[in-house]
Design a protein around this motif. Sequence first.
Motif, PDB file in Angstrom:
ATOM      1  N   GLU A  75     106.049 -99.433 -61.022  1.00  0.00           N
ATOM      2  CA  GLU A  75     106.576 -99.062 -62.330  1.00  0.00           C
ATOM      3  C   GLU A  75     105.674 -98.029 -62.991  1.00  0.00           C
ATOM      4  N   VAL A  76     106.282 -97.055 -63.629  1.00  0.00           N
ATOM      5  CA  VAL A  76     105.528 -96.041 -64.366  1.00  0.00           C
ATOM      6  C   VAL A  76     105.227 -96.631 -65.743  1.00  0.00           C
ATOM      7  N   LEU A  77     103.927 -96.787 -66.045  1.00  0.00           N
ATOM      8  CA  LEU A  77     103.517 -97.409 -67.292  1.00  0.00           C
ATOM      9  C   LEU A  77     103.342 -96.405 -68.422  1.00  0.00           C
ATOM     10  N   GLN A  78     102.699 -95.298 -68.122  1.00  0.00           N
ATOM     11  CA  GLN A  78     102.472 -94.296 -69.159  1.00  0.00           C
ATOM     12  C   GLN A  78     102.409 -92.925 -68.518  1.00  0.00           C
ATOM     13  N   VAL A  79     102.781 -91.919 -69.299  1.00  0.00           N
ATOM     14  CA  VAL A  79     102.812 -90.534 -68.822  1.00  0.00           C
ATOM     15  C   VAL A  79     102.093 -89.659 -69.837  1.00  0.00           C
ATOM     16  N   LYS A  80     101.217 -88.785 -69.344  1.00  0.00           N
ATOM     17  CA  LYS A  80     100.511 -87.826 -70.191  1.00  0.00           C
ATOM     18  C   LYS A  80     100.816 -86.417 -69.693  1.00  0.00           C
ATOM     19  N   VAL A  81     101.017 -85.496 -70.619  1.00  0.00           N
ATOM     20  CA  VAL A  81     101.233 -84.092 -70.267  1.00  0.00           C
ATOM     21  C   VAL A  81      99.867 -83.414 -70.238  1.00  0.00           C
TER      22      VAL A  81
END
Length: 142
Positions: free
Chosen positions: A55-61
Amino acid sequence: MKKSDRKFLHRPEYPGGNESFKAFIKEHLVYPKRALENNIQGTVYLQAEINDEGEVLQVKVDNGIGFGCDEEAVRLVKMMHYGKVKNRGVRLKAWKKLRINFRLDEHKPQGVSYNYSVKSDQEQKSASGTSYQYTIQLPPKK
Protein backbone atom coordinates in the motif's frame (compact mmCIF):
# COMPACT_ATOMS: atom_id res chain seq x y z
CA MET A 1 20.82 -21.63 -2.38
CA LYS A 2 20.76 -19.04 -5.16
CA LYS A 3 22.61 -15.79 -4.74
CA SER A 4 19.33 -13.83 -5.14
CA ASP A 5 17.73 -15.86 -2.32
CA ARG A 6 20.37 -14.68 0.15
CA LYS A 7 19.13 -11.10 0.03
CA PHE A 8 17.66 -10.31 3.41
CA LEU A 9 15.45 -7.34 2.57
CA HIS A 10 13.18 -7.30 -0.47
CA ARG A 11 11.64 -4.10 -1.75
CA PRO A 12 8.08 -3.83 -3.06
CA GLU A 13 7.80 -3.89 -6.86
CA TYR A 14 4.92 -2.97 -9.12
CA PRO A 15 3.19 -6.15 -10.39
CA GLY A 16 4.06 -6.75 -14.03
CA GLY A 17 7.20 -4.61 -13.92
CA ASN A 18 8.01 -1.36 -15.65
CA GLU A 19 5.84 -1.98 -18.73
CA SER A 20 2.78 -2.59 -16.56
CA PHE A 21 3.59 0.57 -14.57
CA LYS A 22 3.73 2.64 -17.78
CA ALA A 23 0.46 1.11 -19.00
CA PHE A 24 -1.26 2.01 -15.71
CA ILE A 25 -0.06 5.61 -15.98
CA LYS A 26 -1.12 5.91 -19.61
CA GLU A 27 -4.58 4.49 -18.86
CA HIS A 28 -5.35 6.60 -15.77
CA LEU A 29 -3.54 9.88 -16.44
CA VAL A 30 -5.86 12.85 -16.88
CA TYR A 31 -3.96 15.82 -18.28
CA PRO A 32 -4.83 18.87 -16.14
CA LYS A 33 -6.86 21.55 -17.92
CA ARG A 34 -4.58 24.37 -16.73
CA ALA A 35 -1.53 22.53 -18.10
CA LEU A 36 -3.24 22.00 -21.48
CA GLU A 37 -4.24 25.66 -21.71
CA ASN A 38 -0.65 26.79 -20.97
CA ASN A 39 1.07 24.08 -23.07
CA ILE A 40 2.91 22.73 -20.02
CA GLN A 41 4.81 19.48 -20.31
CA GLY A 42 7.62 17.88 -18.38
CA THR A 43 8.37 15.28 -15.72
CA VAL A 44 7.18 15.19 -12.11
CA TYR A 45 9.63 13.47 -9.74
CA LEU A 46 8.08 11.85 -6.67
CA GLN A 47 8.89 9.68 -3.67
CA ALA A 48 6.34 7.20 -2.35
CA GLU A 49 6.38 5.37 0.97
CA ILE A 50 5.18 1.78 0.50
CA ASN A 51 4.56 -0.72 3.29
CA ASP A 52 5.12 -4.49 3.20
CA GLU A 53 1.49 -5.03 2.10
CA GLY A 54 2.12 -2.98 -1.05
CA GLU A 55 0.00 0.00 0.00
CA VAL A 56 1.17 3.52 -0.80
CA LEU A 57 1.16 5.39 2.51
CA GLN A 58 2.43 8.82 1.57
CA VAL A 59 3.68 10.64 -1.52
CA LYS A 60 6.05 13.61 -1.71
CA VAL A 61 6.81 15.69 -4.80
CA ASP A 62 10.58 16.14 -5.17
CA ASN A 63 10.51 18.26 -8.31
CA GLY A 64 7.25 19.32 -9.93
CA ILE A 65 6.15 21.34 -12.94
CA GLY A 66 2.99 22.94 -11.52
CA PHE A 67 -0.27 23.82 -13.31
CA GLY A 68 -2.04 20.83 -11.72
CA CYS A 69 0.45 18.21 -12.96
CA ASP A 70 1.96 17.67 -9.48
CA GLU A 71 -1.46 16.97 -7.96
CA GLU A 72 -2.36 14.60 -10.81
CA ALA A 73 0.91 12.69 -10.34
CA VAL A 74 0.26 12.32 -6.59
CA ARG A 75 -3.29 11.10 -7.33
CA LEU A 76 -1.98 8.47 -9.73
CA VAL A 77 0.66 7.16 -7.32
CA LYS A 78 -1.87 6.93 -4.48
CA MET A 79 -4.09 4.77 -6.73
CA MET A 80 -1.30 2.20 -7.22
CA HIS A 81 -0.92 -1.00 -5.28
CA TYR A 82 2.42 -2.79 -5.19
CA GLY A 83 3.05 -6.48 -4.56
CA LYS A 84 3.36 -7.85 -1.01
CA VAL A 85 6.85 -8.43 0.33
CA LYS A 86 7.99 -11.11 2.79
CA ASN A 87 11.19 -10.24 4.62
CA ARG A 88 11.59 -13.14 7.07
CA GLY A 89 9.21 -11.66 9.59
CA VAL A 90 10.49 -8.10 9.32
CA ARG A 91 7.85 -5.48 8.51
CA LEU A 92 9.42 -2.92 6.24
CA LYS A 93 8.38 0.45 4.85
CA ALA A 94 10.31 1.46 1.77
CA TRP A 95 10.65 4.73 -0.12
CA LYS A 96 10.53 4.41 -3.88
CA LYS A 97 11.48 7.15 -6.34
CA LEU A 98 9.09 7.57 -9.26
CA ARG A 99 8.69 9.88 -12.21
CA ILE A 100 5.61 10.61 -14.26
CA ASN A 101 5.91 12.23 -17.68
CA PHE A 102 3.40 14.74 -18.98
CA ARG A 103 3.65 15.02 -22.77
CA LEU A 104 1.25 17.03 -24.90
CA ASP A 105 1.72 14.93 -28.04
CA GLU A 106 -0.08 12.05 -26.27
CA HIS A 107 -2.94 14.25 -25.05
CA LYS A 108 -3.67 16.58 -27.96
CA PRO A 109 -7.27 17.70 -28.05
CA GLN A 110 -9.00 16.65 -31.25
CA GLY A 111 -10.42 19.18 -33.68
CA VAL A 112 -14.10 19.43 -34.54
CA SER A 113 -15.55 18.33 -37.85
CA TYR A 114 -18.91 19.58 -39.19
CA ASN A 115 -20.67 17.92 -42.11
CA TYR A 116 -23.40 19.71 -44.07
CA SER A 117 -25.58 18.30 -46.79
CA VAL A 118 -27.72 20.61 -48.94
CA LYS A 119 -30.39 19.33 -51.33
CA SER A 120 -32.47 21.29 -53.81
CA ASP A 121 -36.27 21.26 -53.69
CA GLN A 122 -36.36 19.32 -56.98
CA GLU A 123 -34.22 16.52 -55.53
CA GLN A 124 -36.59 16.03 -52.66
CA LYS A 125 -39.48 15.56 -55.13
CA SER A 126 -37.64 13.44 -57.70
CA ALA A 127 -34.61 11.17 -57.86
CA SER A 128 -32.62 13.57 -60.04
CA GLY A 129 -31.45 16.95 -58.80
CA THR A 130 -28.52 18.74 -57.30
CA SER A 131 -27.08 18.09 -53.89
CA TYR A 132 -24.00 19.46 -52.18
CA GLN A 133 -22.02 18.17 -49.26
CA TYR A 134 -19.60 20.26 -47.23
CA THR A 135 -17.15 19.23 -44.54
CA ILE A 136 -15.56 21.87 -42.33
CA GLN A 137 -12.61 20.82 -40.20
CA LEU A 138 -11.78 23.13 -37.27
CA PRO A 139 -8.42 22.87 -35.49
CA PRO A 140 -8.33 22.27 -31.72
CA LYS A 141 -8.30 25.26 -29.36
CA LYS A 142 -4.87 26.39 -28.26
